[in-house]
Design a protein around this motif. Structure first.
Motif, short mmCIF file in Angstrom:
data_model
loop_
_atom_site.label_atom_id
_atom_site.label_comp_id
_atom_site.label_asym_id
_atom_site.label_seq_id
_atom_site.Cartn_x
_atom_site.Cartn_y
_atom_site.Cartn_z
N LYS A 30 -32.89 -2.16 67.20
CA LYS A 30 -34.03 -1.82 68.09
C LYS A 30 -35.22 -1.36 67.33
O LYS A 30 -36.28 -1.64 67.68
N THR A 31 -34.92 0.02 66.82
CA THR A 31 -36.16 0.70 66.34
C THR A 31 -36.85 -0.20 65.23
O THR A 31 -38.12 -0.36 65.11
N THR A 32 -36.08 -0.77 64.40
CA THR A 32 -36.68 -1.84 63.41
C THR A 32 -37.59 -2.79 63.80
O THR A 32 -38.74 -3.07 63.56
N ALA B 72 -42.15 1.18 73.67
CA ALA B 72 -41.63 2.79 73.84
C ALA B 72 -40.25 2.54 73.02
O ALA B 72 -39.21 1.94 73.61
N ASP B 73 -40.07 3.47 72.09
CA ASP B 73 -38.66 3.51 71.51
C ASP B 73 -38.03 4.64 72.08
O ASP B 73 -37.93 5.88 71.95
N GLU B 74 -36.84 4.25 73.06
CA GLU B 74 -35.99 5.13 73.46
C GLU B 74 -36.73 6.17 74.32
O GLU B 74 -36.34 7.38 73.93
N PRO B 75 -37.53 5.86 75.13
CA PRO B 75 -38.50 7.03 75.73
C PRO B 75 -37.72 8.04 76.55
O PRO B 75 -37.99 9.26 76.80
MG MG Z 1 -33.43 3.61 67.05
#
Ligand code: MG
Ligand code: ADP
Lengths: 405, 229
Positions: free
Chosen positions: B46-48, B167-170
């Protein structure tokens, strides 16, 4: 840009203990450096003034042959005209004409080689500090027969007091040996203890009479009102009296000239070394700051703060830190120098004799070298930029995505 | 209109002993006004993916277009400027500049964009009002709760008037109430201002509210669901 400045300034104060530590280091380092160099500058100035006022004067006139051979026979040509010109020149503060011969001083039991200076007591007193160096007896006066002033060291060696009789022996202008009896009128102690042992002063008239040339003058020492007047005066005299050798103080005493030019540079080197040491401390502090804020710096670049701005921010932070420290050090130095330049610092407790051997009085009045302040400001800025470069570059290398993780 | 398009996007991390395939041939299109959740277990990429879409990292192969501008292969300095003008970011943490107040943090982006100074303050206040923090304008981040900080981050992300917000895991570090609160704000902005929002999460409470849910497993899209809400 204004925001970058604001952020940088506030960042400086995020880790107060750390910032204060480096700030204090800069302040104290700079203070120590500036104060030390100011003491040294005060000494130099004192030594310079002392050399000028006790021996060298601003310029001197000789017969060129006298400088090579040091024989009383080589008097200054047209000395009376030179004296007249000097007397009329308003930039001349005072001058002293001297008759000089090497000879021997003898008591009943001891003999030593000395240089005998025939002086006009009034002229000499106006030109040098000789009259103020008498520690017992009196300075040369017009009255009395063959008075002589001798230095404290010589007096001690020969066990002489004011009133003692001595014999001076020397060769006259014809090469004949002359001896005459003199009476010690005063004992002097100058800041130059070597000369106190090797030089005696008699009245010029007495010496001239004994040497057989009533008008012989070997040296004219001139003191100007102001050091800037020296060069024009030298030029003018050279033009008018080409047969004489006219030398300004730097030619008479090259080490004085050298000292004057080198002292500032030497002290600058000392400051550069101090600042270099501080630069490492600063570098270390900024590296810690950058590494601690890896994520934050990464975030700033992620959201679109460009490299120039990030770089400027780190640079500014370093500069603020340095300038604040330098300002504190500068103010501290200013106050210290201001106070001590009035009160003076007495070094007689830590080797006053050594100092006076080199012609330096034991009480020193610190002062800034001319042009020093500007150089320090430049040095401080340079230090902060230099120590900021590497951390700032490191900050730019942070990969945004790594910074987030 | 497609705001984001990817073409066979792959990312392999090669600097480890065993190469890690974090993304494998991802083809994805995001339209304007979408509210999309990227979900999947931890380590699914996901982050990637978000980093690639946000121009924070370069893919190993494949292409990314933002409004027909290809950002893959763009020079770093141009990319920074591109991010500034086109993408709003809300990270899981470390969102705000600690030495700046809430309103200064929001204005900061506008300053970087050379937004007219006279209108800046007004807009920053409006944005803080939209996230319900008008009264915290002059407070520094450390005096704000985690949820409040994330809301400032949302306001900051919107300040640049971006084409979309990533938004990464906000909500990862937030309690349920704050998480819902933040989500409500994001949903409202999406609905009322037509903001395109793309966020990753593995929080089921958040997933339930998304209108499009893309599921990643081992770097590949395994499911792409649209919900009418
Ligand atoms: Mg992540
Ligand atoms: N910088 C990196 N270096 C090496 N491997 C990485 C890096 N970033 C992510 N990975 C790996 O890539 C895979 C996907 O990670 P990530 O995108 O962080 O997943 P998620 O965000 O879904 O938890 C994981 O196996 C992770 O270990």
């Amino acid at each position: 840009m204004k925001t970058i400045i604001v952020i940088s300034w506030r960042n400086v104060w995020r880790n107060k203990p750390r910032s204060l530590t480096i700030l204090l280091a800069i302040a104290v380092g700079l203070w120590g450096g500036i104060f030390a160099t100011s003491i040294s500058a005060g000494m130099m100035k004192q030594r310079f003034t002392s050399s000028i006022e006790t021996q060298v004067s601003h310029l001197q006139v000789h017969n060129p042959k006298f400088l090579k051979d040091d024989n009383i026979r080589y008097g200054i040509l047209r000395a009376d005209q030179i004296e007249r010109v000097l007397a009329q020149d308003s930039s001349v503060k005072a001058f002293s004409s001297r008759t000089m011969v090497n000879g021997m001083i003898a008591t009943a039991t001891l003999t030593k080689g000395v240089r005998i200076l025939g002086i006009n007591p009034v002229q000499e007193a106006a030109t040098t500090r000789l009259s103020t160096t008498v520690i017992s007896g009196t300075y040369l006066t017009a009255g009395g027969r063959n008075p002589v002033l001798i230095g404290k060291k010589l007096a001690d060696k020969l066990r002489l007091k004011p009133g003692s009789r001595i014999i001076l022996t020397f060769t006259d202008v014809e090469g004949e040996i002359v001896s005459a009896s003199f009476r010690v009128q005063g004992i002097i102690r100058t800041t130059h203890s070597m000369l106190d042992e090797t030089q005696v002063y008699v009245r010029q008239r007495d010496l001239q009479t004994l040497t057989g040339d009533e008008s012989i003058i070997n040296e004219i020492a001139v003191l100007m009102h102001n050091i800037d007047q020296v060069n024009p005066a030298v030029e003018a005299l050279r033009k008018q009296f080409p047969e004489s050798e006219i030398r300004f103080w730097g030619q008479i005493s090259p080490d004085l000239l050298y000292m004057n030019e080198m002292a500032g540079a030497t002290m600058m080197v000392l400051l550069v070394i101090i600042m270099l040491a501080l630069a490492f401390g600063l570098l270390n502090t900024m590296m810690m700051t950058v590494f601690e804020r890896t994520r934050e710096l990464g975030m700033l670049m992620d959201v679109g703060m460009n490299k120039v701005k990030v770089f400027s921010m780190i640079l500014l932070e370093t500069t603020f830190l340095t300038i604040t420290g330098a300002l504190a050090g500068g103010i501290l130095s200013g106050i210290t120098i201001y106070i001590t330049s009035h009160t003076g610092i007495d070094f007689s407790g830590v080797g006053g004799n050594t100092l006076s051997d080199y012609g330096i009085s034991a009480v020193v009045y610190p002062e800034l070298f001319p042009g020093f302040a500007e150089n320090i400001v430049l040095l401080v800025l340079l230090t902060s930029v230099l120590s900021a470069l590497y951390p700032a570059m490191k900050a730019l290398k942070l990969r945004p995505s790594e910074a987030i993780r | 209109m497609k705001v984001i398009r990817t073409h066979d996007l792959s990312k392999t991390y090669n600097h480890l002993v065993v190469p890690v395939k974090a993304l494998v041939n991802v083809n994805l299109e995001i339209s304007e006004g979408e509210f999309t959740a990227i979900v999947g277990p931890s380590g699914s990429g996901k982050t990637t993916l978000l980093n690639m879409l946000g121009g924070l990292d370069q893919p190993t192969s494949g292409k990314i277009f933002i409004d027909d501008t290809e950002i893959t292969g763009m020079k770093e300095s141009r990319l920074i400027d591109f991010r500034l003008r086109n993408i709003g970011f809300v990270f899981q943490s470390y969102n705000l500049i600690p030495v700046l107040t809430a309103i200064e943090n929001v204005s900061f982006i506008m300053l970087l964009q050379n937004y007219p100074k006279d209108k800046m303050e007004k807009r920053a206040r409006e944005l803080l009002e939209q996230v319900g923090l008008a009264d915290k304008a002059d407070v520094r981040p450390q005096k704000l709760s985690g949820g409040q900080q994330q809301r400032v981050a949302v306001a900051r992300a919107l300040a640049s008037n971006p084409r979309f917000v990533l938004a990464d895991e906000p909500t990862a570090n937030l309690d349920t109430q704050s998480a819902f609160n933040l989500l409500d704000i994001m949903l409202r902005l999406n609905r009322e201002e037509n903001i395109t929002l793309l966020f990753s999460t593995h929080d089921q409470r958040v997933i339930d509210r998304a209108r499009r849910v893309i599921t990643l497993v081992d770097g590949s899209i395994v499911e792409d669901q649209h919900f009418e809400k």
